[in-house]
Design an enzyme around this catalytic site. Structure first.
Site, PDB file in Angstrom:
ATOM      1  N   LEU A 133     -23.681 165.367  98.861  1.00  0.00           N
ATOM      2  CA  LEU A 133     -24.497 166.919  99.464  1.00  0.00           C
ATOM      3  C   LEU A 133     -25.548 166.294 100.139  1.00  0.00           C
ATOM      4  O   LEU A 133     -26.886 165.807  99.441  1.00  0.00           O
ATOM      5  CB  LEU A 133     -24.145 167.393  97.694  1.00  0.00           C
ATOM      6  N   HIS A 146     -24.840 171.546 102.494  1.00  0.00           N
ATOM      7  CA  HIS A 146     -24.255 171.934 101.222  1.00  0.00           C
ATOM      8  C   HIS A 146     -24.770 173.238 100.727  1.00  0.00           C
ATOM      9  O   HIS A 146     -23.912 173.633 100.204  1.00  0.00           O
ATOM     10  CB  HIS A 146     -23.695 170.718 100.684  1.00  0.00           C
TER      11      HIS A 146
END
Ligand code: PAF
Length: 298
Positions: free
Chosen positions: A27, A31
């Site tokens: 991530l 995100h």
């Protein structure tokens, strides 16, 4: 935050309005911005993490795609999501799927033309997430613009009861769009990759100044990327936001999409262009002030 591995467990934790943020992990702030949006709009936030083999071609980077569950779990928890759904391959695909989803037309150009089967893989896994988690709202980044068009069209065609929310691109301070694949870039490649956002920002300035010809707008971006050593431009295309079909004139909501390769890393970026007060306004996304968490260890 709970980590679960089955659809039933993920569903059981849903209370009130459920927001889903589908990811393939590793991530970054892009995100996190989706999780933040879901957090502000939903009662339960579910983040899914699954590197979906179905959307990788035989010569693509499935094996080397970055994976670090502990790192991702810590980031998801810090972002105040409620559930991390991280299914094993056997849960997502108990058998080779005989049923897959093909979204016609909108997947034919750009990435779809270059990566046969890619969008079937994306649509199939996203359909499974929608069916298995039943989210009220689902959050996707605008960076994968054609993917967003594809998911919206699938939801329209198959009546999934979820609202699709598209969120702006998040960029490094120097303009590079965040992507989990950025970690593969060495410093020289990273420099070359910056030409993509420079080219897009130049096109955005031209749109703001009144340029409406797709050929001119695309040409501005291509010239910047082509002028940089160590990067191969695949395409710079102005496309319709609803159909992903190329447009010749900026006369409807559109996105200017770029795909380019730096070494073996394929990078995508775009600007979305929307009507506002009788004109056209390019959205270049937001920029970080500090280096991305992509470079932070678990
Ligand atoms: O954008 C991604 O990370 C993936 O394509 C998605 C939507 C999670 C499906 O695997």
């Amino acid at each position: 935050m709970k980590i679960v591995e089955t659809f039933a467990d993920a569903r059981a934790l849903g209370r009130g309005c459920v927001g889903l943020v589908p990811t393939m992990g590793y991530l970054h702030e892009g995100h996190i911005s989706l999780i933040d949006a879901a957090r502000s709009e939903c009662d339960t936030v579910v983040v899914s993490l699954f590197v979906n083999p179905l959307q990788f071609g035989p010569n693509e980077d499935l094996a080397s795609y970055p994976r670090d569950l502990d790192r991702d779990a810590a980031l998801v928890e810090a972002a105040r999501a409620d559930v991390l759904f991280a299914p094993r391959l056997e849960v997502m695909y108990p058998d080779d799927p005989l049923t897959t989803v093909t979204v016609g037309d909108v997947t034919e150009g750009m990435e779809g033309a270059r990566r046969p089967g890619h969008f079937d893989g994306v649509a199939t896994v996203v359909a499974k997430l929608f069916a298995g988690i039943v989210p009220d709202r689902s959050y996707f980044g605008r960076k994968d613009a054609q993917q967003l068009v594809t998911v919206r069209r699938m939801v329209l065609d198959l009546s999934f009861p979820t609202i699709i929310v598209g969120a702006p691109i998040v960029r490094e301070a120097d303009g590079l769009a965040l992507s989990s694949r950025n970690i593969f870039l060495d410093p020289r490649q990273r420099d070359a990759a910056r030409s993509i956002s420079r080219g897009l920002f130049a096109a955005a300035a031209a749109v703001t100044a009144g340029e409406r010809s797709a050929r001119e707008i695309e040409g501005i971006t291509s010239a910047v990327v082509d002028g940089e050593a160590g990067i191969d431009l695949d395409y710079a295309t102005l496309a319709d936001q609803e159909t992903a079909a190329p447009v010749t004139t900026l006369d409807r909501p559109a996105f200017l999409a770029v795909a380019a390769s730096v070494g073996s890393t394929r990078l995508l970026d775009n600007i979305h262009i929307d009507p506002y007060e009788g004109g056209w306004v390019p959205d270049v996304g937001t920029r970080l002030r500090e280096p991305s968490i992509l470079y932070r260890e678990a």
